[in-house]
Design a protein around this motif. Structure first.
Motif, PDB file in Angstrom:
ATOM      1  N   MET A  32     103.293 -69.344 -38.471  1.00  0.00           N
ATOM      2  CA  MET A  32     103.403 -68.742 -37.154  1.00  0.00           C
ATOM      3  C   MET A  32     104.585 -67.776 -37.146  1.00  0.00           C
ATOM      4  SD  MET A  32     103.482 -70.789 -33.634  1.00  0.00           S
ATOM      5  CE  MET A  32     104.210 -70.159 -32.187  1.00  0.00           C
ATOM      6  N   ASP A  33     104.386 -66.599 -36.588  1.00  0.00           N
ATOM      7  CA  ASP A  33     105.447 -65.601 -36.520  1.00  0.00           C
ATOM      8  C   ASP A  33     106.508 -66.023 -35.523  1.00  0.00           C
ATOM      9  OD1 ASP A  33     104.118 -63.950 -38.293  1.00  0.00           O
ATOM     10  OD2 ASP A  33     103.053 -62.881 -36.705  1.00  0.00           O
ATOM     11  N   LYS A  34     107.755 -65.754 -35.880  1.00  0.00           N
ATOM     12  CA  LYS A  34     108.854 -66.033 -34.972  1.00  0.00           C
ATOM     13  C   LYS A  34     108.982 -64.885 -33.981  1.00  0.00           C
ATOM     14  CE  LYS A  34     113.653 -67.125 -34.704  1.00  0.00           C
ATOM     15  NZ  LYS A  34     114.431 -68.267 -34.912  1.00  0.00           N
ATOM     16  N   VAL A  35     109.221 -65.229 -32.737  1.00  0.00           N
ATOM     17  CA  VAL A  35     109.428 -64.226 -31.696  1.00  0.00           C
ATOM     18  C   VAL A  35     110.927 -63.967 -31.605  1.00  0.00           C
ATOM     19  CG1 VAL A  35     109.201 -63.724 -29.244  1.00  0.00           C
ATOM     20  CG2 VAL A  35     107.420 -65.006 -30.416  1.00  0.00           C
ATOM     21  N   PHE A  36     111.303 -62.716 -31.717  1.00  0.00           N
ATOM     22  CA  PHE A  36     112.706 -62.350 -31.614  1.00  0.00           C
ATOM     23  C   PHE A  36     112.970 -61.814 -30.216  1.00  0.00           C
ATOM     24  CE2 PHE A  36     111.964 -62.291 -36.183  1.00  0.00           C
ATOM     25  CZ  PHE A  36     113.012 -63.088 -36.607  1.00  0.00           C
ATOM     26  N   ILE A  37     113.239 -62.735 -29.314  1.00  0.00           N
ATOM     27  CA  ILE A  37     113.475 -62.389 -27.921  1.00  0.00           C
ATOM     28  C   ILE A  37     114.639 -61.418 -27.798  1.00  0.00           C
ATOM     29  CG2 ILE A  37     114.167 -63.323 -25.674  1.00  0.00           C
ATOM     30  CD1 ILE A  37     112.639 -65.922 -26.614  1.00  0.00           C
ATOM     31  N   GLY A  38     115.657 -61.615 -28.619  1.00  0.00           N
ATOM     32  CA  GLY A  38     116.829 -60.747 -28.565  1.00  0.00           C
ATOM     33  C   GLY A  38     116.497 -59.290 -28.820  1.00  0.00           C
ATOM     34  N   ASP A  39     115.582 -59.042 -29.744  1.00  0.00           N
ATOM     35  CA  ASP A  39     115.177 -57.661 -30.035  1.00  0.00           C
ATOM     36  C   ASP A  39     114.497 -57.042 -28.814  1.00  0.00           C
ATOM     37  OD1 ASP A  39     116.127 -58.117 -32.601  1.00  0.00           O
ATOM     38  OD2 ASP A  39     114.138 -58.510 -33.428  1.00  0.00           O
ATOM     39  N   ASN A  40     113.630 -57.824 -28.173  1.00  0.00           N
ATOM     40  CA  ASN A  40     112.940 -57.335 -26.975  1.00  0.00           C
ATOM     41  C   ASN A  40     113.933 -57.125 -25.836  1.00  0.00           C
ATOM     42  OD1 ASN A  40     110.466 -57.478 -28.304  1.00  0.00           O
ATOM     43  ND2 ASN A  40     110.035 -59.528 -27.563  1.00  0.00           N
ATOM     44  N   LEU A  41     114.850 -58.060 -25.670  1.00  0.00           N
ATOM     45  CA  LEU A  41     115.861 -57.944 -24.623  1.00  0.00           C
ATOM     46  C   LEU A  41     116.695 -56.685 -24.819  1.00  0.00           C
ATOM     47  CD1 LEU A  41     117.521 -58.954 -22.235  1.00  0.00           C
ATOM     48  CD2 LEU A  41     118.725 -60.482 -23.815  1.00  0.00           C
ATOM     49  N   ARG A  42     117.158 -56.458 -26.037  1.00  0.00           N
ATOM     50  CA  ARG A  42     117.974 -55.279 -26.335  1.00  0.00           C
ATOM     51  C   ARG A  42     117.205 -53.986 -26.064  1.00  0.00           C
ATOM     52  NH1 ARG A  42     118.370 -55.871 -31.350  1.00  0.00           N
ATOM     53  NH2 ARG A  42     120.092 -57.348 -31.319  1.00  0.00           N
ATOM     54  N   ARG A  43     115.943 -53.952 -26.488  1.00  0.00           N
ATOM     55  CA  ARG A  43     115.109 -52.758 -26.293  1.00  0.00           C
ATOM     56  C   ARG A  43     114.899 -52.469 -24.805  1.00  0.00           C
ATOM     57  NH1 ARG A  43     110.191 -53.003 -25.239  1.00  0.00           N
ATOM     58  NH2 ARG A  43     109.808 -55.000 -26.252  1.00  0.00           N
ATOM     59  N   ILE A  44     114.547 -53.489 -24.051  1.00  0.00           N
ATOM     60  CA  ILE A  44     114.298 -53.311 -22.614  1.00  0.00           C
ATOM     61  C   ILE A  44     115.586 -52.913 -21.903  1.00  0.00           C
ATOM     62  CG2 ILE A  44     113.674 -54.527 -20.490  1.00  0.00           C
ATOM     63  CD1 ILE A  44     111.753 -56.241 -22.318  1.00  0.00           C
ATOM     64  N   ARG A  45     116.682 -53.559 -22.239  1.00  0.00           N
ATOM     65  CA  ARG A  45     117.975 -53.247 -21.630  1.00  0.00           C
ATOM     66  C   ARG A  45     118.361 -51.804 -21.912  1.00  0.00           C
ATOM     67  NH1 ARG A  45     122.708 -52.750 -23.707  1.00  0.00           N
ATOM     68  NH2 ARG A  45     122.277 -53.812 -25.660  1.00  0.00           N
ATOM     69  N   SER A  46     118.190 -51.379 -23.139  1.00  0.00           N
ATOM     70  CA  SER A  46     118.530 -50.000 -23.521  1.00  0.00           C
ATOM     71  C   SER A  46     117.647 -48.984 -22.818  1.00  0.00           C
ATOM     72  CB  SER A  46     118.417 -49.819 -25.033  1.00  0.00           C
ATOM     73  OG  SER A  46     119.364 -50.617 -25.692  1.00  0.00           O
ATOM     74  N   GLN A  47     116.356 -49.284 -22.707  1.00  0.00           N
ATOM     75  CA  GLN A  47     115.431 -48.382 -22.019  1.00  0.00           C
ATOM     76  C   GLN A  47     115.828 -48.183 -20.557  1.00  0.00           C
ATOM     77  OE1 GLN A  47     111.653 -50.322 -22.685  1.00  0.00           O
ATOM     78  NE2 GLN A  47     111.282 -49.201 -24.590  1.00  0.00           N
ATOM     79  N   GLN A  48     116.466 -49.189 -19.985  1.00  0.00           N
ATOM     80  CA  GLN A  48     116.887 -49.114 -18.589  1.00  0.00           C
ATOM     81  C   GLN A  48     118.335 -48.631 -18.445  1.00  0.00           C
ATOM     82  OE1 GLN A  48     115.940 -52.679 -16.382  1.00  0.00           O
ATOM     83  NE2 GLN A  48     113.866 -52.744 -17.188  1.00  0.00           N
ATOM     84  N   ASN A  49     118.920 -48.210 -19.568  1.00  0.00           N
ATOM     85  CA  ASN A  49     120.304 -47.719 -19.575  1.00  0.00           C
ATOM     86  C   ASN A  49     121.281 -48.725 -18.984  1.00  0.00           C
ATOM     87  OD1 ASN A  49     119.752 -45.140 -20.766  1.00  0.00           O
ATOM     88  ND2 ASN A  49     118.883 -44.525 -18.815  1.00  0.00           N
ATOM     89  N   LEU A  50     121.094 -50.000 -19.345  1.00  0.00           N
ATOM     90  CA  LEU A  50     121.972 -51.065 -18.886  1.00  0.00           C
ATOM     91  C   LEU A  50     122.820 -51.553 -20.045  1.00  0.00           C
ATOM     92  CD1 LEU A  50     119.424 -53.200 -16.811  1.00  0.00           C
ATOM     93  CD2 LEU A  50     121.207 -51.694 -15.905  1.00  0.00           C
ATOM     94  N   SER A  51     124.036 -51.933 -19.745  1.00  0.00           N
ATOM     95  CA  SER A  51     124.902 -52.540 -20.751  1.00  0.00           C
ATOM     96  C   SER A  51     124.696 -54.057 -20.722  1.00  0.00           C
ATOM     97  CB  SER A  51     126.373 -52.225 -20.453  1.00  0.00           C
ATOM     98  OG  SER A  51     126.769 -52.869 -19.252  1.00  0.00           O
TER      99      SER A  51
END
Length: 68
Positions: free
Chosen positions: A1-20
């Motif tokens: 089963m593939d591991k889900v890297f929530i942190g990668d998704n969180l970082r991407r979404i946060r960056s897309q929204q120009n949030l620190s």
């Protein structure tokens, strides 16, 4: 089963929204250091934390859990 890297998704979404990480910390009430640990995939969030993050970022929990 593939591991889900929530942190990668969180970082991407946060960056897309120009949030620190500090912005996300303020919006969620979670410690800034914890946000950093999540994005580094050092910690895994519980269901309640996922809900706080998704609400603060205006995204679904599914988008935080998505495999890329």
């Amino acid at each position: 089963m593939d591991k889900v890297f929530i942190g990668d998704n969180l970082r991407r979404i946060r960056s897309q929204q120009n949030l620190s990480q500090a912005d996300v910390s303020r919006l969620t009430g979670l410690r800034h250091g914890f946000i950093s640990e999540l994005e580094s995939n050092k910690k895994e969030p519980c269901a309640g934390t996922l809900l706080k993050l998704s609400t603060a970022l205006g995204v679904s929990v599914d988008s935080l859990l998505a495999r890329e």
